[in-house]
Design an enzyme around this catalytic site. Sequence first.
Site, PDB file in Angstrom:
ATOM      1  N   ALA A  69      35.146  45.590  38.298  1.00 56.01           N
ATOM      2  CA  ALA A  69      33.955  44.739  38.460  1.00 56.01           C
ATOM      3  C   ALA A  69      34.726  43.168  38.733  1.00 56.01           C
ATOM      4  CB  ALA A  69      33.269  44.842  37.392  1.00 56.01           C
ATOM      5  N   ALA A 119      37.766  39.371  36.675  1.00 59.46           N
ATOM      6  CA  ALA A 119      37.705  40.926  36.946  1.00 59.46           C
ATOM      7  C   ALA A 119      37.844  41.621  35.706  1.00 59.46           C
ATOM      8  CB  ALA A 119      38.613  41.191  38.119  1.00 59.46           C
ATOM      9  N   ASP A 120      37.333  42.693  35.800  1.00 56.12           N
ATOM     10  CA  ASP A 120      37.657  43.750  34.777  1.00 56.12           C
ATOM     11  C   ASP A 120      37.781  45.155  35.446  1.00 56.12           C
ATOM     12  OD1 ASP A 120      38.176  44.468  31.678  1.00 56.12           O
ATOM     13  OD2 ASP A 120      36.382  45.545  32.237  1.00 56.12           O
ATOM     14  N   THR A 121      38.932  45.716  35.037  1.00 55.67           N
ATOM     15  CA  THR A 121      39.350  47.019  35.493  1.00 55.67           C
ATOM     16  C   THR A 121      38.975  48.241  34.391  1.00 55.67           C
ATOM     17  OG1 THR A 121      40.883  46.260  37.002  1.00 55.67           O
ATOM     18  CG2 THR A 121      41.103  48.459  36.543  1.00 55.67           C
TER      19      THR A 121
END
Length: 189
Positions: free
Chosen positions: A106, A69-71
């Site tokens: 994402a 994930a990437d925030t």
Amino acid sequence: MKPELVLASASPRRLALLEQIGITPARVAPADIDESVRSKELPRPHALRIATEKARVVAATTKGVILAADTVVACGRRILPKAEDDATVTNCLKLLSGRRHTVMTAIAILDGSRKLRTRIVETKVVFRRLDAQEIVDYVRSAEGLGKAGGYAIQGRAAVFVRAISGSYSNVVGLPLAETFQLLKACGAV
């Protein structure tokens, strides 16, 4: 038998969020990638690119289901940095003070056959206007260091939030409902 779940993240918050819903990855294998924003890259495509790259890098050397994930914290089209120093935390808080911003995460999951499943979750957050001393005090706490946008909603920065629309866990770092559904779709939970 469920496949082994590998969390491709060094974030203790993501691990804690998964454990909160009863999911304990078999392993944590952070991906070592360049997370720099490319020229003219917008927040959504940036988050999706980084999450996908993390999953693919870990999948190259690891079996099982890979969760990455990437925030990203975005103010309009501008991507705020992950705050690595006090000056960045200060600048982020000054920019967010009295304004609405978007936190997007994402999620990228590669199942055992290496089929990619992705989702982007957006949450709108409104900060009340912050005074100079509040910003100084928050910076002194060091809580915003290492955080996208220079703040942690699950900590002292909770008092800055006037309104939130969407997933709270997304703002912390992993939208749980969507992550659970993706993991369920590939048989990992």
